[in-house]
Write a protein that holds these residues in place. Structure first.
Motif, PDB file in Angstrom:
ATOM      1  N   THR B  52       0.841  -1.210   0.000  1.00 27.70           N
ATOM      2  CA  THR B  52       0.000   0.000   0.000  1.00 27.70           C
ATOM      3  C   THR B  52       0.873   1.256   0.000  1.00 27.70           C
ATOM      4  O   THR B  52       0.668   2.169  -0.801  1.00 27.70           O
ATOM      5  CB  THR B  52      -0.924   0.012   1.237  1.00 27.70           C
ATOM      6  N   ASP B  53       1.852   1.280   0.913  1.00 22.47           N
ATOM      7  CA  ASP B  53       2.741   2.456   0.998  1.00 22.47           C
ATOM      8  C   ASP B  53       3.473   2.684  -0.321  1.00 22.47           C
ATOM      9  O   ASP B  53       3.721   3.825  -0.703  1.00 22.47           O
ATOM     10  CB  ASP B  53       3.800   2.253   2.098  1.00 22.47           C
ATOM     11  N   ASN B  54       3.838   1.592  -0.989  1.00 26.37           N
ATOM     12  CA  ASN B  54       4.645   1.719  -2.202  1.00 26.37           C
ATOM     13  C   ASN B  54       3.800   1.948  -3.459  1.00 26.37           C
ATOM     14  O   ASN B  54       4.357   2.205  -4.523  1.00 26.37           O
ATOM     15  CB  ASN B  54       5.522   0.473  -2.392  1.00 26.37           C
ATOM     16  N   HIS B  55       2.470   1.839  -3.333  1.00 28.66           N
ATOM     17  CA  HIS B  55       1.578   2.082  -4.482  1.00 28.66           C
ATOM     18  C   HIS B  55       0.441   3.004  -4.078  1.00 28.66           C
ATOM     19  O   HIS B  55      -0.738   2.639  -4.176  1.00 28.66           O
ATOM     20  CB  HIS B  55       1.040   0.755  -5.030  1.00 28.66           C
ATOM     21  N   PRO B  56       0.785   4.214  -3.602  1.00 30.55           N
ATOM     22  CA  PRO B  56      -0.261   5.103  -3.066  1.00 30.55           C
ATOM     23  C   PRO B  56      -1.297   5.500  -4.111  1.00 30.55           C
ATOM     24  O   PRO B  56      -2.471   5.689  -3.773  1.00 30.55           O
ATOM     25  CB  PRO B  56       0.532   6.328  -2.573  1.00 30.55           C
ATOM     26  N   THR B  57      -0.887   5.612  -5.377  1.00 33.06           N
ATOM     27  CA  THR B  57      -1.840   6.037  -6.400  1.00 33.06           C
ATOM     28  C   THR B  57      -2.842   4.924  -6.700  1.00 33.06           C
ATOM     29  O   THR B  57      -4.057   5.166  -6.772  1.00 33.06           O
ATOM     30  CB  THR B  57      -1.103   6.453  -7.685  1.00 33.06           C
ATOM     31  N   PHE B 165      -0.213   8.332 -17.463  1.00 35.66           N
ATOM     32  CA  PHE B 165       0.572   9.366 -16.783  1.00 35.66           C
ATOM     33  C   PHE B 165      -0.323  10.484 -16.253  1.00 35.66           C
ATOM     34  O   PHE B 165      -0.119  10.983 -15.146  1.00 35.66           O
ATOM     35  CB  PHE B 165       1.654   9.928 -17.710  1.00 35.66           C
ATOM     36  N   THR B 166      -1.336  10.856 -17.033  1.00 35.86           N
ATOM     37  CA  THR B 166      -2.250  11.902 -16.565  1.00 35.86           C
ATOM     38  C   THR B 166      -3.000  11.443 -15.312  1.00 35.86           C
ATOM     39  O   THR B 166      -3.131  12.198 -14.343  1.00 35.86           O
ATOM     40  CB  THR B 166      -3.240  12.283 -17.684  1.00 35.86           C
ATOM     41  N   ILE B 167      -3.474  10.213 -15.336  1.00 34.09           N
ATOM     42  CA  ILE B 167      -4.188   9.681 -14.158  1.00 34.09           C
ATOM     43  C   ILE B 167      -3.266   9.687 -12.940  1.00 34.09           C
ATOM     44  O   ILE B 167      -3.618  10.154 -11.852  1.00 34.09           O
ATOM     45  CB  ILE B 167      -4.693   8.244 -14.432  1.00 34.09           C
ATOM     46  N   TRP B 168      -2.061   9.182 -13.129  1.00 31.57           N
ATOM     47  CA  TRP B 168      -1.099   9.074 -12.022  1.00 31.57           C
ATOM     48  C   TRP B 168      -0.719  10.463 -11.484  1.00 31.57           C
ATOM     49  O   TRP B 168      -0.753  10.717 -10.297  1.00 31.57           O
ATOM     50  CB  TRP B 168       0.142   8.329 -12.517  1.00 31.57           C
ATOM     51  N   ARG B 172      -1.068  12.208  -7.783  1.00 31.89           N
ATOM     52  CA  ARG B 172       0.144  12.614  -7.057  1.00 31.89           C
ATOM     53  C   ARG B 172       0.105  14.100  -6.717  1.00 31.89           C
ATOM     54  O   ARG B 172       0.567  14.518  -5.665  1.00 31.89           O
ATOM     55  CB  ARG B 172       1.391  12.330  -7.896  1.00 31.89           C
ATOM     56  N   GLU B 173      -0.398  14.897  -7.644  1.00 30.00           N
ATOM     57  CA  GLU B 173      -0.396  16.349  -7.455  1.00 30.00           C
ATOM     58  C   GLU B 173      -1.702  16.837  -6.852  1.00 30.00           C
ATOM     59  O   GLU B 173      -1.846  18.030  -6.583  1.00 30.00           O
ATOM     60  CB  GLU B 173      -0.122  17.039  -8.798  1.00 30.00           C
ATOM     61  N   GLN B 174      -2.673  15.934  -6.677  1.00 27.38           N
ATOM     62  CA  GLN B 174      -3.990  16.303  -6.151  1.00 27.38           C
ATOM     63  C   GLN B 174      -4.564  17.482  -6.931  1.00 27.38           C
ATOM     64  O   GLN B 174      -5.019  18.473  -6.348  1.00 27.38           O
ATOM     65  CB  GLN B 174      -3.888  16.631  -4.649  1.00 27.38           C
ATOM     66  N   ALA B 179     -11.248  16.333 -13.958  1.00 24.90           N
ATOM     67  CA  ALA B 179     -11.190  16.785 -15.355  1.00 24.90           C
ATOM     68  C   ALA B 179     -11.314  15.595 -16.309  1.00 24.90           C
ATOM     69  O   ALA B 179     -10.962  14.463 -15.968  1.00 24.90           O
ATOM     70  CB  ALA B 179      -9.871  17.520 -15.597  1.00 24.90           C
ATOM     71  N   GLU B 180     -11.825  15.866 -17.500  1.00 30.44           N
ATOM     72  CA  GLU B 180     -11.969  14.825 -18.529  1.00 30.44           C
ATOM     73  C   GLU B 180     -10.600  14.254 -18.889  1.00 30.44           C
ATOM     74  O   GLU B 180      -9.582  14.945 -18.842  1.00 30.44           O
ATOM     75  CB  GLU B 180     -12.580  15.450 -19.791  1.00 30.44           C
ATOM     76  N   LEU B 181     -10.592  12.974 -19.249  1.00 32.15           N
ATOM     77  CA  LEU B 181      -9.358  12.341 -19.707  1.00 32.15           C
ATOM     78  C   LEU B 181      -9.416  12.170 -21.218  1.00 32.15           C
ATOM     79  O   LEU B 181     -10.461  11.864 -21.776  1.00 32.15           O
ATOM     80  CB  LEU B 181      -9.198  10.967 -19.055  1.00 32.15           C
ATOM     81  N   ASP B 182      -8.264  12.360 -21.834  1.00 27.56           N
ATOM     82  CA  ASP B 182      -8.139  12.138 -23.265  1.00 27.56           C
ATOM     83  C   ASP B 182      -7.588  10.712 -23.420  1.00 27.56           C
ATOM     84  O   ASP B 182      -6.444  10.430 -23.058  1.00 27.56           O
ATOM     85  CB  ASP B 182      -7.152  13.184 -23.822  1.00 27.56           C
TER      86      ASP B 182
END
Lengths: 277, 256
Positions: B52-57, B165-168, B172-174, B179-182
């Motif tokens: 869990t700690d190593n895969h927070p996203t 990458f956008t999802i991740w 990470r950046e909160q 927003a819509e995803l392409d």
């Protein structure tokens, strides 16, 4: 008299406060596994703390009581970390945690047989050779009644220390938890523990099992040190004299100041023992 | 009475009992004591918490309950091979890929690869970052034959068809979480130019270029393979960005 008095287990969350804290005699201990890495900010933090305070490396994964010898790469990594941070103390557990290629993240029990004694002594000697210094061996917490012990734990630890020249780390919370779980006397254990090889004491909090309650205590490190454990600590240092003493907290981390207050209590107790001797 | 087990026999059976697979009467009796559950829980919980700690996203995307259930299955077939649980989780992305048909979350594996890339970048060896000036000092001829060595902390992850990458990055950046995803393929580059891990989007040609550099191919070959004639983006645009991100540590010049 030992130069170190009371120390704190260090968590990354408290890094900044730990770095700037100037409490007299303060030292820190970390789990070696969290810093046995190639590089990066973790090692940089540790080196900064080491530059400001004495440091102890506490291992949880060498599996000294394993049937198999300590993993060569793990040992080489630990030796490199020891060379890098030059810790005041290095310690491990009287337990096993590895089976073939797998690491089982716990400190597992075994029957204290003559075979186990010879095996563990060989592993301790191997580690001490690799590190070029003695290590301290800690008494673990017990949750089971195991058949077939040829040795009591204290005699077993003392014999390992005698044969290998290693030191001992007396974890007083583990004594209390184990005594309660296996129906032994914690006072009797602390009174019988050989004082001379002890180079460090651990104090931590425990918790009753959520299902079984007080019948089973868990060495959870998520609470303040219990009054009964403080009493055992006072009992031991009154007989043995002051030893570097660590407050461990690994979960439900409070503010740094709260942990430091617990540490200060141990520090004052040790200072009083030294003053009275 | 059967003879007492050797240390090896005891530990083999104890380890099996942790996963409910003990066969000896002695180990089964131990496992029947109430305290045995403490060891079983500590081992399993220790692995799941580290995962869990190593895969927070990934953990945020799927929620605690789902993550715990998936992690429990993963742990039983992929026990740690090292005491450094800060690095535990190799193979988790592939495990999630294999679950994709039942979860209908095809991007989880890619997101897990990015979480893993962060961990690897965080723990990697320290090394200098290649300065743009070192590259600029080479003649065009020298550059063609020079190998750009990736920085030990540089990691790159791509997906041919999913916006991993956008999802991740949004998690990470909160930022821009709703927003819509392409829905197209994309990649991410993680580097450690200073004390912290940094990330940026990575175009597929640039990812191929880094792959080629990691294989030890000289600049000329790597650029030609990564940016064949007619590519939308060229190495001239891509290289300065990679160097500025800290993707390389040094140049290996060809023997004179």
């Amino acid at each position: 008299m030992h130069a170190l008095t009371a120390g704190l287990g260090l968590k990354a969350e408290h890094f900044q406060e730990a770095l700037s804290c100037r409490a007299p005699g303060l030292w820190f201990e970390v789990h070696a596994e969290n810093y046995r890495v190639a590089g990066g900010p973790r090692l940089a933090w540790l080196e900064a703390v080491r530059a400001a305070h004495p440091l102890s490396l506490h291992g949880v994964s060498l599996s000294l009581a394993g049937a198999e010898p300590p993993d060569a790469a793990t040992l080489a990594g630990l030796a490199a970390l020891v060379r890098r941070v030059e810790p005041t103390l290095v310690s491990e557990h009287l337990a096993w945690s590895r089976r073939g290629p797998h690491y089982l993240p716990d400190l597992l029990p075994f029957p204290r047989s003559d075979e186990a004694l010879v095996t563990i002594c060989a592993h301790v000697a191997q580690v001490q050779d690799a590190l070029g210094r003695p290590i301290a061996l800690e008494n673990p917490s017990h949750y089971l009644t195991i058949e077939g012990h040829a040795w009591g734990e204290i005699d077993f630890l003392a014999e390992i220390a005698r044969r290998t020249g290693c030191s001992l780390l007396l974890d007083i919370n583990n004594v209390y938890v184990s005594a309660r779980n296996t129906g032994l006397s914690a006072e009797g254990y602390v009174d019988a523990f050989p004082a001379d090889p002890v180079v460090e004491i651990h104090l931590a909090g425990h918790r009753a099992d959520p299902l079984l309650g007080e019948r089973l205590l868990i060495d959870s490190h998520d609470a303040p040190v219990a009054p009964s454990v403080w009493a055992l600590f006072e009992r031991f240092v009154a007989r043995a004299g002051a030893r570097p003493t660590l407050i461990e907290r690994d979960a439900e981390l409070p503010q740094f100041a709260e942990l430091l207050a617990e540490r200060d209590r141990a520090h004052e107790r040790l200072a009083a023992v030294v003053a009275a001797s | 009475m059967p003879p007492a087990p050797t240390l090896d026999e005891f530990q083999r059976e104890f380890a099996a009992a942790l996963f409910g697979e003990a066969t000896s009467a002695g180990a089964q009796a131990l496992a029947a004591q109430p305290g045995f559950a403490v060891y079983r829980n500590t081992v399993l919980r220790g692995c799941i918490d580290a995962l869990t700690d190593n895969h927070p996203t990934v953990a945020t995307l799927v929620g605690r309950e789902w993550f715990d259930a998936a992690a429990d299955r993963f742990v039983r077939t992929h026990l740690p091979r090292d005491g450094r649980l800060v690095a535990y989780g190799e193979g988790f992305a592939e495990f999630l890929d294999a679950l994709a048909p039942e979860t209908e979350l095809a991007y989880l594996g890619g997101v897990a690869r990015l979480d893993r890339a962060w961990t690897e970048a965080h723990l990697a060896a320290d090394a200098p970052v290649l300065a743009a000036a070192s590259l600029a000092a080479l003649s065009p001829r020298e550059l063609l034959d020079t190998v750009l060595v990736p920085h030990p902390a540089a990691r790159w992850v791509t997906s041919p068809d999913l916006p991993i990458f956008t999802i991740w990055r949004r998690h990470r950046e909160q930022a821009a979480l709703d927003a819509e995803l392409d829905w197209h393929g994309e990649g991410g580059l993680l580097t450690r130019p200073g004390a912290a891990v940094a990330w940026q989007a990575l175009e597929s040609g640039a990812a191929t270029f880094l792959d080629e550099c990691a294989q030890g191919r000289p600049f000329g070959v790597a650029a030609e393979r990564a940016f064949p004639a007619g590519s939308a983006v060229g190495i001239d645009v891509c290289l300065p960005a990679l160097v500025a991100a800290g993707a390389f540590t040094r140049l290996e010049l060809p023997p004179p």
